[in-house]
Motif scaffolding. Sequence first.
Motif, PDB file in Angstrom:
ATOM      1  N   LEU A   1      68.075 121.741  -6.033  1.00 15.42           N
ATOM      2  CA  LEU A   1      66.921 121.409  -5.240  1.00 15.42           C
ATOM      3  C   LEU A   1      65.470 121.922  -5.671  1.00 15.42           C
ATOM      4  O   LEU A   1      64.539 121.184  -5.391  1.00 15.42           O
ATOM      5  CB  LEU A   1      67.078 121.804  -3.653  1.00 15.42           C
ATOM      6  N   ALA A   2      65.515 123.103  -6.154  1.00 11.64           N
ATOM      7  CA  ALA A   2      64.556 123.618  -6.691  1.00 11.64           C
ATOM      8  C   ALA A   2      63.805 122.702  -7.949  1.00 11.64           C
ATOM      9  O   ALA A   2      62.428 122.460  -7.948  1.00 11.64           O
ATOM     10  CB  ALA A   2      64.480 125.058  -7.219  1.00 11.64           C
ATOM     11  N   ASP A   3      64.677 122.245  -8.838  1.00 11.78           N
ATOM     12  CA  ASP A   3      63.975 121.594  -9.964  1.00 11.78           C
ATOM     13  C   ASP A   3      63.490 120.063  -9.622  1.00 11.78           C
ATOM     14  O   ASP A   3      62.854 119.474 -10.014  1.00 11.78           O
ATOM     15  CB  ASP A   3      65.334 121.268 -10.954  1.00 11.78           C
ATOM     16  N   VAL A   4      64.338 119.642  -8.498  1.00 10.68           N
ATOM     17  CA  VAL A   4      63.751 118.463  -7.818  1.00 10.68           C
ATOM     18  C   VAL A   4      62.518 118.608  -7.107  1.00 10.68           C
ATOM     19  O   VAL A   4      61.388 117.745  -7.244  1.00 10.68           O
ATOM     20  CB  VAL A   4      64.671 117.680  -6.689  1.00 10.68           C
ATOM     21  N   ALA A   5      62.239 119.751  -6.518  1.00 10.59           N
ATOM     22  CA  ALA A   5      60.920 120.014  -5.863  1.00 10.59           C
ATOM     23  C   ALA A   5      59.961 120.229  -6.812  1.00 10.59           C
ATOM     24  O   ALA A   5      58.666 119.967  -6.736  1.00 10.59           O
ATOM     25  CB  ALA A   5      61.077 121.339  -5.015  1.00 10.59           C
ATOM     26  N   ASP A   6      60.136 120.934  -8.009  1.00  9.97           N
ATOM     27  CA  ASP A   6      59.150 121.301  -8.910  1.00  9.97           C
ATOM     28  C   ASP A   6      58.469 119.969  -9.463  1.00  9.97           C
ATOM     29  O   ASP A   6      57.271 119.794  -9.813  1.00  9.97           O
ATOM     30  CB  ASP A   6      59.888 121.848 -10.053  1.00  9.97           C
ATOM     31  N   SER A   7      59.096 118.852  -9.499  1.00 12.50           N
ATOM     32  CA  SER A   7      58.625 117.710 -10.173  1.00 12.50           C
ATOM     33  C   SER A   7      58.231 116.653  -8.919  1.00 12.50           C
ATOM     34  O   SER A   7      57.125 116.269  -8.998  1.00 12.50           O
ATOM     35  CB  SER A   7      59.761 117.033 -10.873  1.00 12.50           C
ATOM     36  N   HIS A   8      59.091 116.593  -7.973  1.00  6.74           N
ATOM     37  CA  HIS A   8      58.606 115.713  -6.799  1.00  6.74           C
ATOM     38  C   HIS A   8      57.232 116.072  -6.367  1.00  6.74           C
ATOM     39  O   HIS A   8      56.649 115.211  -5.847  1.00  6.74           O
ATOM     40  CB  HIS A   8      59.758 115.952  -5.839  1.00  6.74           C
ATOM     41  N   GLN A   9      57.006 117.381  -6.031  1.00  4.09           N
ATOM     42  CA  GLN A   9      55.902 117.649  -5.659  1.00  4.09           C
ATOM     43  C   GLN A   9      54.542 117.011  -6.223  1.00  4.09           C
ATOM     44  O   GLN A   9      53.475 116.665  -5.688  1.00  4.09           O
ATOM     45  CB  GLN A   9      55.593 119.046  -5.187  1.00  4.09           C
ATOM     46  N   SER A  10      54.676 117.283  -7.711  1.00  5.15           N
ATOM     47  CA  SER A  10      53.736 116.804  -8.505  1.00  5.15           C
ATOM     48  C   SER A  10      53.245 115.075  -8.229  1.00  5.15           C
ATOM     49  O   SER A  10      52.461 114.557  -8.346  1.00  5.15           O
ATOM     50  CB  SER A  10      54.131 117.175 -10.064  1.00  5.15           C
ATOM     51  N   ALA A  11      54.756 114.551  -8.197  1.00  4.20           N
ATOM     52  CA  ALA A  11      54.683 113.099  -7.997  1.00  4.20           C
ATOM     53  C   ALA A  11      53.973 112.595  -6.749  1.00  4.20           C
ATOM     54  O   ALA A  11      53.140 111.575  -6.786  1.00  4.20           O
ATOM     55  CB  ALA A  11      55.920 112.586  -8.333  1.00  4.20           C
ATOM     56  N   ILE A  12      54.227 113.358  -5.795  1.00  5.22           N
ATOM     57  CA  ILE A  12      53.382 113.299  -4.403  1.00  5.22           C
ATOM     58  C   ILE A  12      51.707 113.109  -4.518  1.00  5.22           C
ATOM     59  O   ILE A  12      51.148 112.485  -4.119  1.00  5.22           O
ATOM     60  CB  ILE A  12      54.015 113.941  -3.262  1.00  5.22           C
ATOM     61  N   GLN A  13      51.503 114.422  -5.124  1.00  7.69           N
ATOM     62  CA  GLN A  13      50.080 114.779  -5.061  1.00  7.69           C
ATOM     63  C   GLN A  13      49.593 113.676  -6.240  1.00  7.69           C
ATOM     64  O   GLN A  13      48.283 113.372  -6.143  1.00  7.69           O
ATOM     65  CB  GLN A  13      49.920 116.007  -5.962  1.00  7.69           C
ATOM     66  N   ALA A  14      50.057 113.316  -7.425  1.00  2.94           N
ATOM     67  CA  ALA A  14      49.471 112.354  -8.150  1.00  2.94           C
ATOM     68  C   ALA A  14      49.100 111.211  -7.295  1.00  2.94           C
ATOM     69  O   ALA A  14      48.338 110.390  -7.430  1.00  2.94           O
ATOM     70  CB  ALA A  14      50.478 111.991  -9.287  1.00  2.94           C
ATOM     71  N   ALA A  15      50.183 110.674  -6.382  1.00  2.00           N
ATOM     72  CA  ALA A  15      49.989 109.216  -5.972  1.00  2.00           C
ATOM     73  C   ALA A  15      48.847 109.468  -4.761  1.00  2.00           C
ATOM     74  O   ALA A  15      47.865 108.640  -4.623  1.00  2.00           O
ATOM     75  CB  ALA A  15      51.183 108.934  -4.988  1.00  2.00           C
ATOM     76  N   ALA A  16      48.692 110.572  -4.115  1.00  2.00           N
ATOM     77  CA  ALA A  16      47.680 110.817  -3.051  1.00  2.00           C
ATOM     78  C   ALA A  16      46.385 110.946  -3.761  1.00  2.00           C
ATOM     79  O   ALA A  16      45.290 110.536  -3.138  1.00  2.00           O
ATOM     80  CB  ALA A  16      47.933 112.477  -2.278  1.00  2.00           C
ATOM     81  N   GLU A  17      46.033 111.126  -5.138  1.00  3.70           N
ATOM     82  CA  GLU A  17      45.046 111.491  -5.840  1.00  3.70           C
ATOM     83  C   GLU A  17      44.699 110.102  -6.674  1.00  3.70           C
ATOM     84  O   GLU A  17      43.766 110.171  -7.520  1.00  3.70           O
ATOM     85  CB  GLU A  17      45.080 112.580  -6.675  1.00  3.70           C
ATOM     86  N   GLY A  18      45.636 109.210  -6.722  1.00  2.10           N
ATOM     87  CA  GLY A  18      45.097 107.946  -7.324  1.00  2.10           C
ATOM     88  C   GLY A  18      45.678 107.950  -8.824  1.00  2.10           C
ATOM     89  O   GLY A  18      45.128 107.331  -9.654  1.00  2.10           O
ATOM     90  N   ILE A  19      46.639 108.891  -9.200  1.00  2.00           N
ATOM     91  CA  ILE A  19      46.899 109.020 -10.538  1.00  2.00           C
ATOM     92  C   ILE A  19      48.121 108.100 -10.675  1.00  2.00           C
ATOM     93  O   ILE A  19      49.216 108.209  -9.784  1.00  2.00           O
ATOM     94  CB  ILE A  19      47.119 110.383 -10.793  1.00  2.00           C
ATOM     95  N   SER A  20      48.299 107.098 -11.710  1.00  2.00           N
ATOM     96  CA  SER A  20      49.417 106.724 -11.993  1.00  2.00           C
ATOM     97  C   SER A  20      50.581 107.242 -12.964  1.00  2.00           C
ATOM     98  O   SER A  20      50.110 107.684 -13.888  1.00  2.00           O
ATOM     99  CB  SER A  20      49.138 105.233 -12.947  1.00  2.00           C
ATOM    100  N   LEU A  21      51.522 107.763 -12.225  1.00  2.00           N
ATOM    101  CA  LEU A  21      52.639 108.601 -12.932  1.00  2.00           C
ATOM    102  C   LEU A  21      53.761 107.633 -13.358  1.00  2.00           C
ATOM    103  O   LEU A  21      54.507 107.355 -12.702  1.00  2.00           O
ATOM    104  CB  LEU A  21      53.068 109.533 -11.926  1.00  2.00           C
ATOM    105  N   LEU A  22      53.871 107.738 -14.809  1.00  2.00           N
ATOM    106  CA  LEU A  22      54.747 106.754 -15.356  1.00  2.00           C
ATOM    107  C   LEU A  22      55.990 107.847 -16.228  1.00  2.00           C
ATOM    108  O   LEU A  22      55.705 108.710 -16.526  1.00  2.00           O
ATOM    109  CB  LEU A  22      54.617 105.857 -16.350  1.00  2.00           C
ATOM    110  N   PHE A  23      57.280 107.185 -15.875  1.00  3.12           N
ATOM    111  CA  PHE A  23      58.411 108.094 -16.646  1.00  3.12           C
ATOM    112  C   PHE A  23      59.258 106.934 -17.517  1.00  3.12           C
ATOM    113  O   PHE A  23      59.457 106.033 -16.966  1.00  3.12           O
ATOM    114  CB  PHE A  23      59.126 108.925 -15.779  1.00  3.12           C
TER     115      PHE A  23
END
Length: 698
Positions: A403-425
């Motif tokens: 769960l820690a490894d999911v949280a570490d990445s997932h929180q960045s994905a949420i913040q990116a979306a809120a700030e208007g950053i297109s996050l591609l993988f």
Amino acid sequence: MRRTLSARVAIAAGSSAVLAIAFAAPSVANAAETGGRHVLNGKPAWAAQAARVGAVPASTGLNFKVVLNLRDEAGAEALATAVATPGNANYHKYVTAAQWRSRFAPTDAQVAQVTSWLKSQGLKIGQIPANHRYVTVSGSTAQVNKAFGASMSHFKYKGRTETAPSAALSVPTNIAGLVAGVSGLDSTLRAVPSTSTGNTTHSVSTDKATASTKVTSDDTLPGPPDVFINSGPCSSYYGEKKATGLPTLPGVTNPMPYVVCGYKPGQIRSAYGEDRLLKAGYDGRGATVAIIDAFASPTILSDAQTYAQRNDPSHPLRGYQFSQSLPASYNSIDECGGNGWYGEETLDVEAVHATAPQANILYVGGASCYDSDLNSALNTVVDNQLAMVVSNSYGDAGEPTSLADVADSHQSAIQAAAEGISLLFSSGDNGDEVADLGYRTVDYEASDPFVTAVGGTSLAVKSDGSYGWEQGWGTGKSTLTNGAWTPAAPAYVYGGGGGTSQLFTQPAYQKGVVPASISNYFGKGDYRAVPDVAMDADPQTGFLVGETQAFPDGSTKYSEYRIGGTSLSSPLFAGEVALADQVVGGPLGFLNPAMYKLAGTPTFNDIASTGVSQAEVRVDFVNGVDASGGLRTTARTINQTGTIFTRKGYDDVTGVGTPNGVSFFIGITASKKLGVGGGGVGGGIKHGAPVTAAKPLR
């Protein structure tokens, strides 16, 4: 790098695509209170299948992160969803990083509470980012074992020596509500680039055993990688040269063509219909695309400039267009394949420049290939709003149990979306993962619902540069042996990643678009499907790149070769998004809600073909350098994709499809009208104030 998914955590998506992540609250399903302690990470699932070979010495130094919870994760996801959803009153009303921190980041007092306890255990505090996402920590194994009940151990797993806790980690109950978990103690959690040049999917070596997890911090990066040279014959466009005289391969069109030599930037732009935009001045100027990989090639700028000069002279890469953000030191270089990552960086930079030749490119190097270091690099971009688009061409095989490894990445994905950053993988290069892992799964981070997962196709470019056709990238291989193809039915070797998550339930934007046969593949309800979109990725229809390489005679010099993988499709699509950002005069942000509304429209090429009907012939130097070691001739099939396959509408190989020229830009920039004048290719595109300044979004 390999992760076995067993104890799966369902992450529910509400009707508005807001995710309620179980690990955000102290009452997490896998946590328990024991003797005044709160259990966090359990023993890694893979360790149950591995043989413990001993304890990590007490004096061994360890570097790791304590990942903190957001103050209001449900509210953060609701905000990120609202600003990305067309029709919502808050659509494209992004927040700044400062606004994000003030609403959702752990407070100074909360961080102090956690760091105070860590210090009391004798552990040393390192970097803490401005958004308080995590606390970087170092200490001896003895200190880690005592603080978290870690029991750090060595295991023999898949022929390697790996390191991980052999017992569940825990923290005192008074800080339990603040801590999502501990990341960086599991040595298997390292990413691999999604690239392919030769007969295997990964061009990065990961065969060396690990003594422990990230114990060094002063490693020096190696010199250029060993040279890889493509043999001939090959075609300058799809189907140019036919392999006449070779035996026929059952089930495909014969005679088969030789593989392409490597598409050049102009061919990619022409096939995907960008030429009209470029002629009208829409070339990505002012937009910044960030690229994240491990380490850093010391010759990247000169290599990319030489490549553009040779293969795209009308679009040089100017020095001011490229910048880097690199760590003070590197670690785990041998374990990560070292200079094998240079080719990944080279591909990413040159592919972005191909589709957005005037965009600015920011390269952010991770201190290692470990997930925790790559996530830190991503957080640097997101929390400082350094780019409009971020392309990540790496990932883990399967979805994590930590769960820690999911949280570490997932929180960045949420913040990116809120700030208007297109996050591609990248969606990965092992198809449904059955051939690689033995069971069907998607890869993380591509499966995160706030990420745009980019899958792969095989692309046919015609002699005039126009779009021929596309099929799903899935390659089967037969080798010419004693005048016959062996095996007669080509064996699967690699292909674009896709399928159905077992970690994230279906986000709202996929409802009504993804068929139940995909979303409910496992019979447990509707879950997140991968990928979302696709572009060319097949190494046989791959992209020509150029980088400095080491030759057998001891010299190092610039050389070019063909490469593929979803490491190609992600940066190609990132460039397209940068062009769209310029068209509307600002960031389009998280793309999925808008793209799924456009599914089934001319915005996308619907890659609907099924079955294996095409194949190409490939001739390789056995030694990868010259003919002195002999030649190997293989037949490579197209669209051999296993349990995932292309079909009409959404499919789990190509998502909603591939960008369809100007129609893509008309659709994705629907808030404004794209005026394409008459007169064919020479028509003008007249709308949208272009982005004029390349600087962080504030």
